[in-house]
Write an enzyme that holds these catalytic residues in place. Structure first.
Site, short mmCIF file in Angstrom:
data_model
loop_
_atom_site.label_atom_id
_atom_site.label_comp_id
_atom_site.label_asym_id
_atom_site.label_seq_id
_atom_site.Cartn_x
_atom_site.Cartn_y
_atom_site.Cartn_z
N LEU A 12 5.66 -8.26 -12.29
CA LEU A 12 4.41 -7.77 -12.89
C LEU A 12 4.44 -7.93 -14.40
O LEU A 12 3.44 -8.31 -15.01
CB LEU A 12 4.19 -6.31 -12.49
CG LEU A 12 2.93 -5.64 -13.07
CD1 LEU A 12 1.67 -6.38 -12.66
CD2 LEU A 12 2.87 -4.18 -12.64
N THR A 63 13.98 -1.57 -7.81
CA THR A 63 13.22 -1.98 -6.63
C THR A 63 14.09 -2.49 -5.47
O THR A 63 13.55 -2.95 -4.47
CB THR A 63 12.21 -3.08 -7.00
OG1 THR A 63 12.91 -4.19 -7.59
CG2 THR A 63 11.17 -2.55 -7.98
N TYR A 126 14.24 5.13 -2.41
CA TYR A 126 13.28 4.44 -3.28
C TYR A 126 11.94 5.18 -3.31
O TYR A 126 11.40 5.47 -4.38
CB TYR A 126 13.09 3.00 -2.79
CG TYR A 126 11.99 2.24 -3.48
CD1 TYR A 126 12.11 1.89 -4.82
CD2 TYR A 126 10.84 1.88 -2.80
CE1 TYR A 126 11.08 1.19 -5.46
CE2 TYR A 126 9.82 1.18 -3.43
CZ TYR A 126 9.95 0.84 -4.76
OH TYR A 126 8.94 0.16 -5.39
N LYS A 130 10.30 7.19 -6.56
CA LYS A 130 9.01 6.73 -7.10
C LYS A 130 7.99 7.88 -7.09
O LYS A 130 7.18 8.01 -8.01
CB LYS A 130 8.48 5.53 -6.32
CG LYS A 130 9.28 4.24 -6.53
CD LYS A 130 9.22 3.73 -7.96
CE LYS A 130 7.89 3.09 -8.28
NZ LYS A 130 7.89 2.51 -9.65
N TRP A 151 3.93 -4.67 -1.28
CA TRP A 151 4.27 -6.05 -0.91
C TRP A 151 4.03 -7.02 -2.08
O TRP A 151 3.37 -8.05 -1.94
CB TRP A 151 3.45 -6.49 0.31
CG TRP A 151 3.72 -5.76 1.58
CD1 TRP A 151 4.20 -4.48 1.74
CD2 TRP A 151 3.50 -6.25 2.91
NE1 TRP A 151 4.28 -4.16 3.06
CE2 TRP A 151 3.86 -5.22 3.82
CE3 TRP A 151 3.02 -7.45 3.43
CZ2 TRP A 151 3.76 -5.37 5.20
CZ3 TRP A 151 2.92 -7.61 4.80
CH2 TRP A 151 3.29 -6.58 5.68
#
Length: 285
Positions: A12, A63, A126, A130, A151
């Site tokens: 990103l 991640t 995870y 988050k 995804w």
């Protein structure tokens, strides 16, 4: 505005950098761990003050979903504690923050697309870290947006699309999960949505974003091979039970995007159109 982008070397973060040239009236500070350690609260405070930062887009995260199960301390530091440091620093300046989160905050037992107000119930390290990051940011920075996505793939970094293209060329047969469904998200499309929020102005709250449509990992792989013209590999469907992993994955990860579309007037691409664009860039590179 002076805008800090963290995790700029990730999928990103790289897409955010590419789109920055379309927003020349802002000054961007693109950082990764080498430029700014987001686990160091004092360093963040100095950076934000010294550069008169007006807003933060946090693209940094731990991640590695399966590794997180045996590395909870580091995962929590990057996904929960560090976002809190960022939120606190920018709130002290009266600024705004966008925190990118995940579909893993849900347990994946829904049978309709998840809306932002659905109960959260993460079932992995995870997902739990988050979710804690979401809550810290929301609490410490009143002018913040949480954007949950799912995804994610891109032309940058390691991701499912690149892996399936490589394996499709290397192997005669491949087994892929067919009983987990969701929506692939081209990181470029998410970056476009983030810039839309930046330009229109932050409307605080939780939002969902992915590309349009619904698909399984198996069907996604078949589409990747078709669009990349990979024909020599037989892809067979697997049950989740046939492919055990350290971390539990949501079986249903479809996100309802109505809120972000209505708030920012977004038209979100269909997943296959974006996949075709990404694969075209990968094969032409």
């Amino acid at each position: 505005m002076n805008i800090l982008i963290t995790g700029c070397n990730g999928q990103l973060g790289n897409e955010m950098q590419v789109l920055q040239k379309q927003h020349p009236r802002h000054t961007f500070f693109n950082t990764d761990v080498q430029e700014l350690d987001i686990t160091d609260a004092a360093a963040i405070g100095r950076f934000v003050a010294d550069n008169a930062i007006d807003g933060i887009v946090n693209c940094a995260a731990y991640t590695a979903v399966d590794k997180a199960e045996s590395n909870e301390e580091l995962c929590r530091l990057l996904n929960a504690v560090a976002p809190g440091y960022l939120a606190e620093a920018i709130a002290d300046r009266g600024g705004w923050m966008i925190q990118v989160s995940t579909d893993y905050v849900f347990d994946g037992t829904n049978h309709r697309p998840y809306v932002e107000t659905d109960p959260v119930c993460p079932n992995s390290v995870y997902g739990r870290t988050k979710l804690e990051g979401e809550r810290r940011v929301s609490k410490l920075c009143p002018n913040s947006m949480i954007i949950r996505t799912a995804w994610l793939y891109s032309t940058y970094g390691a991701n499912f699309v690149k892996t399936m293209m490589r394996l499709g060329r290397e192997k005669e047969q491949l087994g892929v999960i067919f009983d987990q469904v969701g929506t692939p998200t081209y990181a470029r499309d998410l970056a476009v949505a983030i810039f839309a929020a930046v330009e229109k102005g932050i409307v605080p709250g939780i939002y969902h974003f992915s590309d349009e449509g619904v698909i399984s990992w198996y069907d996604f792989t078949k589409a990747i091979h078709r669009l990349a013209h990979i024909g020599g590999c037989q892809v067979r469907p697997l049950l989740t039970s046939e492919y055990p992993t350290p971390a539990s994955r949501p079986h249903y990860s479809v996100l309802d995007k109505s809120k972000i579309k209505q708030t920012y007037g977004l038209e979100i691409p269909y997943w296959e159109e974006s996949l075709a664009e990404c694969i075209k860039k990968l094969t032409e590179a």
